[in-house]
Design an enzyme around this catalytic site. Structure first.
Site, PDB file in Angstrom:
ATOM      1  CD  GLU A   1       0.493  13.472  32.496  1.00  0.00           C
ATOM      2  OE1 GLU A   1       1.047  12.520  31.826  1.00  0.00           O
ATOM      3  OE2 GLU A   1      -0.441  12.575  32.978  1.00  0.00           O
TER       4      GLU A   1
ATOM      5  CG  HIS B   1      -2.582   9.822  35.787  1.00  0.00           C
ATOM      6  ND1 HIS B   1      -4.430  10.060  34.704  1.00  0.00           N
ATOM      7  CD2 HIS B   1      -1.766  10.042  35.346  1.00  0.00           C
ATOM      8  CE1 HIS B   1      -3.098   9.256  33.339  1.00  0.00           C
ATOM      9  NE2 HIS B   1      -2.159   9.677  33.576  1.00  0.00           N
TER      10      HIS B   1
ATOM     11  CE  LYS C   1      -2.083   5.505  30.616  1.00  0.00           C
ATOM     12  NZ  LYS C   1      -3.447   6.574  30.014  1.00  0.00           N
TER      13      LYS C   1
ATOM     14  CB  SER D   1       0.400  11.708  22.607  1.00  0.00           C
ATOM     15  OG  SER D   1      -1.200  11.771  22.769  1.00  0.00           O
TER      16      SER D   1
ATOM     17  CD  GLU E   1      -5.934   7.226  32.968  1.00  0.00           C
ATOM     18  OE1 GLU E   1      -5.292   6.162  33.425  1.00  0.00           O
ATOM     19  OE2 GLU E   1      -5.391   7.471  31.754  1.00  0.00           O
TER      20      GLU E   1
ATOM     21  N   GLY F   1      -3.477   9.905  26.330  1.00  0.00           N
ATOM     22  CA  GLY F   1      -4.035   8.240  25.538  1.00  0.00           C
ATOM     23  C   GLY F   1      -4.178   9.114  23.657  1.00  0.00           C
TER      24      GLY F   1
ATOM     25  CG  ASN G   1       0.478   5.458  34.173  1.00  0.00           C
ATOM     26  OD1 ASN G   1       0.893   4.508  35.280  1.00  0.00           O
ATOM     27  ND2 ASN G   1      -0.368   7.123  34.364  1.00  0.00           N
TER      28      ASN G   1
HETATM   29  C1  PEP Z   1      -0.364   9.069  30.613  1.00  0.00           C
HETATM   30  O1  PEP Z   1      -1.281   9.002  31.346  1.00  0.00           O
HETATM   31  O2  PEP Z   1      -0.205  10.086  31.636  1.00  0.00           O
HETATM   32  C2  PEP Z   1      -0.127  10.222  29.637  1.00  0.00           C
HETATM   33  C3  PEP Z   1       0.732  10.181  29.807  1.00  0.00           C
HETATM   34  O3  PEP Z   1      -0.517   9.346  28.419  1.00  0.00           O
HETATM   35  P1  PEP Z   1       0.191   8.767  27.077  1.00  0.00           P
HETATM   36  O4  PEP Z   1       1.695   8.792  27.028  1.00  0.00           O
HETATM   37  O5  PEP Z   1      -0.667   7.878  26.562  1.00  0.00           O
HETATM   38  O6  PEP Z   1      -0.699  10.337  26.160  1.00  0.00           O
END
Ligand code: PEP
Length: 253
Positions: A168, A96, A11, A214, A98, A174, A9
């Site tokens: 997630e 997601h 973003k 992460s 966010e 992040g 992703n």
């Molecule tokens: C995400 O935004 O879906 C995500 C998992 O981000 P990150 O891998 O940076 O934690």
């Protein structure tokens, strides 16, 4: 046998040229990969040029969101499913964290978006996951079950066979703090149980559940060894072709 999926992703990070360049580099690094499906999700503006560049490759392109609306009309700023298909996408990320936290994507909205995506023959990658407070107060499984119940409302077993789920945990996105393989496995097993109880065992066995939060080249192999983890949704570590290709080509044992 569930074929793994590794999805990136991007973003709101890449201009068109950056997206096309990263995709071009990635394509050359994963040409021989066939143990998993590979998906990248550039920003809307870069979807068409990136998917053109990847034509004929083993990398599929996803949008990061879509409109609940299914007919063209006066919806300023919205992008609907057939526009996303027209830009060369096969997949779309929905719900997601966010978007849930910042843009009002409730479970009901997520449900409408899933139905819209399926209507346009796009594969939804549906994100679910608890916050740190919810985990610390022992409510993680309950929160995720409610997200499943409301986000997947009125969907049939056939619909579910066309969906990918991504667990997630919000506290791992992040933050550099990954769920341990054990924590992730526990939740993935609980999600599969929920699907089995509410939709059917056959669907639960076929449904792919990705882990996100992460994920890096250093931790992907341990996560992928868990029985119910069928791939990863990767944010930060997908932005650079080298690190994303190392995640895609994780060491299998
Ligand atoms: C995400 O935004 O879906 C995500 C998992 O981000 P990150 O891998 O940076 O934690």
């Amino acid at each position: 046998m569930r074929k793994p999926i590794i999805a990136g992703n991007w973003k709101m990070f890449k201009l068109i040229s950056e997206s096309v360049n990263t995709a071009t580099e990635l394509k050359s690094l994963v040409t021989n990969t066939n143990h998993c499906e590979i998906v990248i999700a550039p920003p809307y503006t870069a979807l068409k040029s990136t998917s053109d560049r990847l034509e004929g490759s083993n990398i599929r392109v996803a949008a990061q969101d879509l409109s609940t609306e299914t007919k063209h009309g006066a919806h300023t700023g919205e992008v609907c499913g057939d526009m996303i298909r027209d830009a060369g996408c096969t997949h779309v990320i929905i719900g997601h964290s966010e978007r849930r936290a910042m843009y009002g994507d409730t479970n009901a909205v997520v449900n409408r978006k899933i139905k819209a995506a399926l209507g346009f023959n796009l594969t939804p990658i549906v994100c679910i996951g608890e916050t740190l407070d919810e985990r610390d107060s022992g409510e993680a499984e309950m929160v995720v079950a409610k997200q499943l119940e409301e986000s997947l409302a009125e969907l049939t077993a056939d619909d579910l066979l066309r969906i990918i789920l991504a667990y997630e945990p919000v506290w791992a996105i992040g933050t550099g703090r990954t769920a341990t393989p054990d924590q992730a496995q526990q939740m993935h097993a609980s999600i599969r149980r929920w699907i089995s109880d509410h939709i059917g065992t056959g669907v639960a066995e076929s449904l792919r559940i990705l882990y996100g939060g992460s994920v890096k080249p250093e931790n992907i192999a341990d996560l992928m060894r868990e029985a119910d983890i069928d791939g990863a949704l990767v944010g930060g570590a997908s932005l650079e072709a080298g690190s994303f290709s190392r995640i895609v080509n994780y060491e299998r044992s």
